[in-house]
Motif scaffolding. Structure first.
Motif, PDB file in Angstrom:
ATOM      1  N   LEU A 103       0.821  -1.205   0.000  1.00  0.00           N
ATOM      2  CA  LEU A 103       0.000   0.000   0.000  1.00  0.00           C
ATOM      3  C   LEU A 103       0.859   1.261   0.000  1.00  0.00           C
ATOM      4  O   LEU A 103       0.567   2.236  -0.697  1.00  0.00           O
ATOM      5  CB  LEU A 103      -0.931  -0.011   1.211  1.00  0.00           C
ATOM      6  CG  LEU A 103      -2.026  -1.077   1.214  1.00  0.00           C
ATOM      7  CD1 LEU A 103      -2.672  -1.172   2.585  1.00  0.00           C
ATOM      8  CD2 LEU A 103      -3.081  -0.769   0.158  1.00  0.00           C
TER       9      LEU A 103
ATOM     10  N   LEU B 121      -5.832   7.701  -5.986  1.00  0.00           N
ATOM     11  CA  LEU B 121      -6.432   6.399  -6.277  1.00  0.00           C
ATOM     12  C   LEU B 121      -6.773   6.272  -7.765  1.00  0.00           C
ATOM     13  O   LEU B 121      -6.584   5.194  -8.361  1.00  0.00           O
ATOM     14  CB  LEU B 121      -7.684   6.212  -5.417  1.00  0.00           C
ATOM     15  CG  LEU B 121      -8.375   4.846  -5.470  1.00  0.00           C
ATOM     16  CD1 LEU B 121      -7.422   3.740  -5.023  1.00  0.00           C
ATOM     17  CD2 LEU B 121      -9.626   4.852  -4.603  1.00  0.00           C
TER      18      LEU B 121
ATOM     19  N   ARG C 184      -5.466  -4.845  -9.189  1.00  0.00           N
ATOM     20  CA  ARG C 184      -6.274  -3.972 -10.039  1.00  0.00           C
ATOM     21  C   ARG C 184      -7.335  -4.779 -10.784  1.00  0.00           C
ATOM     22  O   ARG C 184      -8.501  -4.366 -10.880  1.00  0.00           O
ATOM     23  CB  ARG C 184      -5.336  -3.267 -11.018  1.00  0.00           C
ATOM     24  CG  ARG C 184      -5.791  -1.909 -11.465  1.00  0.00           C
ATOM     25  CD  ARG C 184      -4.736  -1.277 -12.357  1.00  0.00           C
ATOM     26  NE  ARG C 184      -3.714  -0.585 -11.602  1.00  0.00           N
ATOM     27  CZ  ARG C 184      -2.436  -0.944 -11.530  1.00  0.00           C
ATOM     28  NH1 ARG C 184      -2.005  -2.021 -12.163  1.00  0.00           N
ATOM     29  NH2 ARG C 184      -1.582  -0.249 -10.825  1.00  0.00           N
TER      30      ARG C 184
ATOM     31  N   LEU D 146      -8.176   2.047  -0.257  1.00  0.00           N
ATOM     32  CA  LEU D 146      -7.807   0.930  -1.131  1.00  0.00           C
ATOM     33  C   LEU D 146      -7.948  -0.393  -0.386  1.00  0.00           C
ATOM     34  O   LEU D 146      -8.452  -1.383  -0.941  1.00  0.00           O
ATOM     35  CB  LEU D 146      -6.379   1.128  -1.644  1.00  0.00           C
ATOM     36  CG  LEU D 146      -5.846   0.063  -2.614  1.00  0.00           C
ATOM     37  CD1 LEU D 146      -6.782  -0.137  -3.797  1.00  0.00           C
ATOM     38  CD2 LEU D 146      -4.443   0.439  -3.101  1.00  0.00           C
TER      39      LEU D 146
ATOM     40  N   HIS E  11     -10.555  -3.507  -1.302  1.00  0.00           N
ATOM     41  CA  HIS E  11     -10.103  -4.895  -1.404  1.00  0.00           C
ATOM     42  C   HIS E  11     -10.934  -5.802  -0.497  1.00  0.00           C
ATOM     43  O   HIS E  11     -11.322  -6.917  -0.887  1.00  0.00           O
ATOM     44  CB  HIS E  11      -8.617  -4.969  -1.031  1.00  0.00           C
ATOM     45  CG  HIS E  11      -8.059  -6.354  -1.092  1.00  0.00           C
ATOM     46  ND1 HIS E  11      -7.726  -7.077   0.039  1.00  0.00           N
ATOM     47  CD2 HIS E  11      -7.777  -7.173  -2.146  1.00  0.00           C
ATOM     48  CE1 HIS E  11      -7.260  -8.251  -0.310  1.00  0.00           C
ATOM     49  NE2 HIS E  11      -7.277  -8.343  -1.621  1.00  0.00           N
TER      50      HIS E  11
END
Length: 493
Positions: free
Chosen positions: A38, A117, A132, A301, A305
């Protein structure tokens, strides 16, 4: 007998199939994104065109268009002052997620993170294609950055009707509120992210730790009940908090969940979207909130996920409720045991000072104020002074006027302070002109404003045995013998 054997065999077969399925489920564990991944992703994709938090609507338009080939960009409508409000859609999955930011014009931290982002989602061949592709195949994302562009223009909370958009979800007086409600209704997201900033004075309750990030799954009724929709939000937040404890240990608070019937977050939860509130507070030595921007990017993010993999199912509502509450116990300066005289009698008091920001000519200044006094033991100061044995002492105005602000050096200002002068007059210049001097500069008045009672401007000296030890100027503490280098966001009075 054959029938009995067949039934026994069938029962054993079903048991083994169930056991195998259960074992398979147990082995299917949620794989968290590593912090190192990250962090490296953020450093690679941070949007360089935004380097401070006071950007405006015009600054974002070329950045939005930059992503028009990878995102579906749609103009949703216009603000009161006819500034466009756009959405950016990405992903081909079935799980719909909507993220909106800057409902309050001066709450811009998450907007910066969204553009970081966007860069990441548009990237490729960088070692992150698996992540992705997962997000693309599972999620359908709708981003609405800067819901309140008119407020952002003046860097103020409310819109041009002076309405708080977060109290306009039901009446929808403001065009911006109509746009947000329609976007939610047309898109019907399963998850929603309501992205805000909170005051830097929020702390993790009863501790001196700043609440750098506060989280909330808003209530959908006065009883603050938990249904499946709100429960999903709580579990997602529990997973976000796990990451945050690695990034800012002890620096996470839980926002008050009292139901507000006019608020967007509460109502969007009520309308069936699992809603997550992120509030960005303060972080040491981060006035432009660039470190908090990075934290926002990472937790958003991470949350996406979780949603794509249903990883939030690995967490519980109990873990959500274990997050400590927010407090509002931080102050810029706390002075303890300062002596003040009333009717000739000395009284030892504590007082707490906060310095709040105001916009001025594309920049900002601060205005200090004494928030409270008496017994202040429940507060925590970013800076604290034990003033035992020191007395509150008024300051004077230097009698000779200087030509301008520029003709007063830092050294001269300190020399004046040591002589008992809290303020200096100038012949030229304008009121509200910004300056970086540790002294009051006067153009439209010839009086020092200040005192020790609540609401007073914090301008005074602290003396001991007749000697000046400290000056307090607009809430900034200055050690007259050993002044530290710092920035003063003051203005001409």
């Amino acid at each position: 007998m054959n029938i009995a054997k067949s039934l026994k065999f069938l029962t054993q077969t079903l048991f083994l199939l169930a056991l195998t399925a259960n074992l398979g489920f147990a082995q299917k564990t949620y794989s968290k994104l590593p912090v190192s991944q990250l962090q490296s992703v953020y450093e690679k994709y941070k949007e360089p065109a935004i380097a401070h938090r006071r950007f405006k609507h015009a600054d974002l338009q070329p950045l939005i268009q930059k992503h028009a080939s990878a995102f579906k960009v749609e103009k949703l409508g216009e603000s009161v002052d006819a500034r466009s409000i756009s959405s950016l859609d990405w992903g081909n999955g079935s799980i719909k997620v909507m993220l909106w930011s800057q409902m309050h014009g001066n709450e811009s931290t998450a907007t910066m993170a969204l553009f970081d982002l966007f860069n990441f989602l548009e990237g490729k061949n960088d070692g992150n294609d698996e992540l992705r592709n997962l997000l693309n195949s599972e999620l359908n994302l709708k981003f609405i950055p800067m819901i309140n562009p008119d407020g952002a223009e003046a860097f103020k909370r409310r819109n041009s009707l002076d309405i708080d958009l977060n109290r306009d979800a039901i009446s929808q007086i403001s065009p911006e509120a109509v746009i947000l409600k329609k976007a939610r209704d047309d898109f019907e997201p399963e998850f929603g992210f309501n992205l805000h900033d909170q005051q830097t004075y929020y702390n993790v309750v009863n501790t001196p730790k700043q609440a750098t990030i506060s989280l909330l799954a808003p209530a959908y009724n006065y009883e603050t009940e938990i249904n499946e929709v709100r429960g999903r939000a709580m579990k997602t937040i529990a997973g976000m908090n796990e990451l945050l404890q690695e990034l800012i240990p002890g620096g996470v608070g839980k926002y008050d969940d009292a139901f507000e019937p006019r608020a967007f977050g509460d109502n969007i939860q009520k309308w069936g979207t699992s809603t997550i509130l992120i509030e960005s507070g303060g972080y040491p030595n981060d006035p432009e909130k660039q470190e908090i921007r990075k934290i926002n990017f990472m937790i958003i993010l991470n949350a996406l996920h979780q949603i794509a993999t249903k990883g939030y199912e690995n967490y519980s509502t109990e873990q959500y409720f274990a997050i400590p509450d927010n407090g509002m116990q931080l102050v810029d300066l706390m002075i303890n045991e300062m002596q003040v005289k009333v009717n000739g009698k000395p009284y030892p008091i504590d007082l707490v000072i906060r310095r709040r920001e105001s916009e001025a000519n594309g920049s900002y200044y601060v205005s200090g104020s004494i928030d409270d006094l008496g017994d202040m033991q429940v507060y925590f100061g970013f800076e604290t002074l034990d003033a035992t044995g020191m007395e509150f002492t008024l300051g004077k105005v230097y009698p000779e006027a200087f030509e301008s602000v520029e003709s007063i050096s830092q050294e001269k200002a300190l020399e004046l302070l040591r002589g008992g002068f809290l303020a200096a007059k100038v012949k030229n210049g304008t009121a509200r002109q910004l300056h970086n001097l540790p002294i009051q500069v006067l153009k439209s008045t010839e009086k020092v404003s200040g005192g020790w009672m609540t609401g007073s401007a914090p301008n005074f000296f602290l003396s001991k045995d007749g000697q000046l030890k400290y000056a307090v100027v607009n809430g900034y503490l200055i050690d007259l013998q050993n002044p530290k280098t710092q920035e003063y966001k003051n203005r001409v009075l």
